[in-house]
Design a protein around this motif. Structure first.
Motif, short mmCIF file in Angstrom:
data_model
loop_
_atom_site.label_atom_id
_atom_site.label_comp_id
_atom_site.label_asym_id
_atom_site.label_seq_id
_atom_site.Cartn_x
_atom_site.Cartn_y
_atom_site.Cartn_z
N HIS A 124 0.83 -1.26 0.03
CA HIS A 124 -0.03 0.09 -0.01
C HIS A 124 0.80 1.16 0.06
O HIS A 124 0.35 2.15 -0.69
N ASP A 125 1.95 1.36 0.64
CA ASP A 125 2.75 2.33 0.67
C ASP A 125 4.23 2.37 0.06
O ASP A 125 5.14 3.09 0.50
N LEU A 174 6.02 5.29 -1.27
CA LEU A 174 6.72 6.12 -0.58
C LEU A 174 7.92 5.81 0.11
O LEU A 174 8.72 6.46 0.76
N GLU A 215 1.92 9.89 7.14
CA GLU A 215 1.94 10.30 5.93
C GLU A 215 1.32 11.73 5.44
O GLU A 215 1.64 12.23 4.56
N HIS A 228 -6.95 3.24 0.54
CA HIS A 228 -6.54 3.13 1.77
C HIS A 228 -6.31 4.49 2.59
O HIS A 228 -5.90 4.62 3.85
N GLU A 236 -5.27 1.59 10.13
CA GLU A 236 -4.09 2.54 10.05
C GLU A 236 -4.01 3.70 10.74
O GLU A 236 -3.24 4.34 10.99
FE LIG Z 1 -0.67 5.26 2.61
#
Ligand SMILES: [Fe+2]
Ligand SMILES: [Fe+2]
Length: 450
Positions: free
Chosen positions: A314-315, A318, A331, A376, A404
């Motif tokens: 999902h990230d 990043l 985030e 998300h 999250e």
């Molecule tokens: Fe994210």
């Protein structure tokens, strides 16, 4: 040719370090796996131009022990500590790179110490043949290109491309060979193949992890997460293989989460493994999501695996930003950070969408994983961060959002050294999500074991 001593007890990392140093900086890398061996070889040869060591080796403080040796023997060899809290120059000869998987930073620092510039590397007059240590080659079963040995200043073919090489490598090693050669034009073919092989080995380790301790499982998971993140922009072949690591990771994440009766224990394991932020928050999210799924009527095993697969990716976009700015965390707050460029902010805005577009290219992508990833941050198109969460998301998307959000509050609370209490966290979550369909899910957290 310069010489670099690599001290590293992680089999995946040592392969990466040796191969990258040799291929990109034309330094001869020598690998040892213990502090003692590192000090002994340095004492015996003393002609290294650089020492690179993980900060912790076999659970001991390698940085401290090697530095004591350097201090008491007046060793002038520059030293890079890998792992630890920050990227910094400790003194003129001692340097630190925080992420063990940040190969770019390690190479950059090493290049400046060894006096190699990118321009020099590009223009370097290479012979027709290029030396590569045995260590990265040993893991290969098939020759990715022709391999040669140097015998009396002549290059003799050891294996042709696609030959099975297990035996020939073993035999060569038995006769004391520590370097093989490839045609210089084949160097990058070699790097790509060694990386592919590493993915295969990490996936294997994950698949065979059932007898491992939790600590070891977390270490291999961390390897998988970080390796995937660091190689996101390499070749298409490598990107495709990441689905394999993710699928294998999803199962092991479920295992680790189930083996930890309390969040505290999981957190301690993550800390002792010096895991990066993306992996740590994904693991805690997995713990929370797993608890929710167990406590709602519609939950099942398959959903935990799906959420874990989703958390793996999902990230992922990043990751390069976190590698470059290791001090950053939350985030949403990244968007207001003046240290980030417009391009980086654009990636932050769209990281959910980008990751969703990545996973749909996988043949074995669990059904609906791309949509979960896209949603998300509560935005239907995967761009930006929601302030008000839509009602018509799937229940599993809502679980992910809440998990999250829990992690953000949890991390912020522990960062402030305040006590984590569900009776304080739940009202904050209710305030954030407001609507009944979310609140119903939040209520399952009442008995989340901290
Ligand atoms: Fe994210
Ligand atoms: Fe996240």
């Amino acid at each position: 040719m310069s010489k670099t001593l690599v001290i590293c007890d992680n089999e995946f990392l040592s392969t990466l370090y040796v191969m990258n140093l040799e291929v990109y900086l034309a330094t001869k890398a020598e690998l040892v796996t213990t502090i003692e061996a590192g000090i002994a070889i340095h004492k015996a040869k003393k002609n290294f131009d650089l020492i690179i060591s993980l900060d912790t080796i076999n659970k001991r403080d390698a940085f401290k022990e090697i530095n004591e040796y350097r201090g008491s023997y007046g060793v002038k060899t520059p030293f890079i500590r890998v792992g630890g809290d920050e990227d910094t120059d400790i003194d003129g000869k001692t340097f630190a790179v925080s992420s063990r998987y940040n190969i770019q930073s390690i190479l950059k620092k090493s290049a400046s110490i060894l006096g190699v510039t990118a321009k020099q590397m590009a223009e370097m007059q290479m012979g027709a043949y290029y030396p590569i240590s045995m260590a990265p080659v040993e893991g290969l079963t098939k020759a990715p290109c022709n391999l040669y040995l140097s015998v009396d200043s002549q290059y003799k073919m050891l294996a042709r491309r696609d030959d099975t090489i297990d035996e020939s490598i073993k035999n060569a090693k038995a006769t004391g060979v520590d370097t093989i050669f490839v045609r210089s034009t084949d160097r990058l073919v070699m790097v790509n193949n060694v990386s592919l092989k590493l993915i295969e080995r990490i996936t294997e380790a994950l698949k065979n992890s059932s007898g491992m301790s939790i600590d070891k499982k977390v270490e291999v998971l961390n390897d998988g997460f970080e390796f995937a993140a660091a190689n996101l922009f390499s070749t298409e072949e490598i990107r495709q293989e990441m689905a394999e690591i993710a699928t294998a990771s999803a199962k092991v994440m479920s295992d680790v989460v189930k083996d930890n009766p309390q969040l505290k224990g999981l957190l301690a394991t993550m800390l002792s493994n010096k895991s990066g932020y993306i992996f740590t928050h994904s693991m805690i999210s997995s713990y929370v999501a797993n608890h929710i799924i167990k406590n709602v009527t519609w939950g099942g095993e398959g959903q935990s695996d799906k959420i874990n697969f989703v958390l793996f990716f999902h990230d992922i976009y990043l990751s390069p930003i976190y590698l470059k700015h290791p001090q950053l965390k939350y985030e949403k707050a990244l968007l207001d950070n003046p240290a980030l460029s417009e391009k980086e902010k654009d990636i932050i805005m769209n990281h959910a969408k980008l990751a969703a577009e990545l996973v749909v290219t996988y043949k074995r992508c669990p059904m609906g994983a791309d949509v979960l990833i896209k949603h998300h941050h509560g935005m239907k198109k995967g761009s930006g961060f929601a302030n008000k969460y839509p009602e018509d998301l799937s229940p599993l998307s809502k679980v992910l959002l809440i998990a999250e959000a829990f992690v953000e509050i949890f991390v912020a609370t522990t960062d402030k050294k305040e006590k984590v209490e569900m009776k304080l966290i739940i009202p904050k979550l209710i305030e954030e999500f407001v609507s009944p369909s979310y609140i119903k899910i939040i209520q399952t957290l009442v008995n989340l074991p901290l």
